[in-house]
Enzyme design. Structure first.
Site, PDB file in Angstrom:
ATOM      1  CB  CYS A 118      -0.986  -0.074   1.158  1.00 56.87           C
ATOM      2  SG  CYS A 118      -2.429   0.952   0.865  1.00 56.87           S
ATOM      3  CG  HIS A 177      -2.944  -3.269   4.035  1.00 54.78           C
ATOM      4  ND1 HIS A 177      -1.887  -2.575   4.592  1.00 54.78           N
ATOM      5  CD2 HIS A 177      -3.713  -2.358   3.421  1.00 54.78           C
ATOM      6  CE1 HIS A 177      -2.018  -1.287   4.320  1.00 54.78           C
ATOM      7  NE2 HIS A 177      -3.121  -1.128   3.608  1.00 54.78           N
ATOM      8  CD  GLU A 187       0.167  -5.172   6.012  1.00 54.11           C
ATOM      9  OE1 GLU A 187       0.224  -5.912   4.995  1.00 54.11           O
ATOM     10  OE2 GLU A 187      -0.097  -3.954   5.952  1.00 54.11           O
TER      11      GLU A 187
HETATM   12  N1  GLN Z   1      -3.772   6.199   1.159  1.00 53.73           N
HETATM   13  C1  GLN Z   1      -2.441   5.997   1.662  1.00 53.73           C
HETATM   14  C2  GLN Z   1      -1.425   6.805   0.864  1.00 53.73           C
HETATM   15  O1  GLN Z   1      -1.730   7.290  -0.190  1.00 53.73           O
HETATM   16  C3  GLN Z   1      -2.044   4.537   1.638  1.00 53.73           C
HETATM   17  C4  GLN Z   1      -2.997   3.758   2.499  1.00 53.73           C
HETATM   18  C5  GLN Z   1      -2.429   2.526   3.121  1.00 53.73           C
HETATM   19  O2  GLN Z   1      -1.215   2.321   3.198  1.00 53.73           O
HETATM   20  N2  GLN Z   1      -3.326   1.725   3.627  1.00 53.73           N
HETATM   21  O3  GLN Z   1      -0.325   6.959   1.285  1.00 53.73           O
END
Ligand code: GLN
Length: 194
Positions: free
Chosen positions: A77, A171, A173
């Site tokens: 992410c 994710h 994790e």
């Molecule tokens: N929306 C976050 C970003 O742009 C990422 C979200 C996440 O890591 N769950 O940095």
């Protein structure tokens, strides 16, 4: 095998926990010196602008670019965002993967969701992989040496790989399914440096 989890901001504790369940030696990385004896590094989810600023402040940018030449990095992410060449706006990026990313790509209404994805490269390949997306990015383009690994039913790419570098929009994790962590460990063992 020793794997670090970048512990500047975000859900590094969950990745640490997943690695511990797999019996891997794991450390939380807060300073660039700690990268030295690692086989791989995970950059967790969180807020990519914040993690980028902290990476810069603690002197991680060049050491991580050098690390990515010979060792593996997995970004989940926000971590995936930080590995991209371009995210369409100004922020600190490592630019270590040939991917372009769009942040918060699922809009405000439905910015978190879960879905099952066929992931034949995981061991075992069944059942389908239950992926958790939280204000997730999508991988808009995969160029150069990068390849798409997983896409949603509508074709949007949510995981990519380039040698030992791995980027996922979701994710692993946050679920009890350890197959993605195992897949990363396998990449660290088997893939030649890029
Ligand atoms: N929306 C976050 C970003 O742009 C990422 C979200 C996440 O890591 N769950 O940095």
């Amino acid at each position: 095998m020793k794997v670090g989890v970048l512990a500047l901001q975000g859900d590094f504790a969950e990745h640490y926990h997943s690695l511990s369940l797999l019996g891997v030696e794991a450390i939380e990385v807060r300073l660039p010196e700690q990268l030295e004896d690692l086989d791989g590094l995970i950059i967790p989810g969180g807020e990519s602008t914040t993690i980028g600023k902290l990476m810069d402040a603690y002197g991680f940018i060049e050491p991580l670019r050098a690390f990515a030449q010979t060792r593996g990095i997995w970004g989940t992410c926000a971590g995936a965002i930080l590995m991209a060449q371009d995210v369409g706006r100004e922020q600190v990026l490592l630019k270590i993967m040939d991917i372009r990313i769009a942040r918060n790509a699922f809009g405000r209404q439905i910015d978190s969701f879960e879905t099952d994805l066929a992931a034949p490269f995981l061991q075992p390949p069944e059942p389908p992989y239950h992926a958790v997306f939280i204000r997730a990015p999508i991988i808009q383009t995969v160029d150069g040496k990068a390849e798409a690994l997983l896409s949603l039913a509508d074709g949007r790419i949510v995981a990519a790989r380039q040698g030992k570098l791995l980027a996922t929009s979701f994710h692993p994790e946050l679920t009890p399914d350890l197959r993605f962590h195992r897949y990363f460990l396998e990449l660290l063992r088997s893939q030649p440096a890029i």
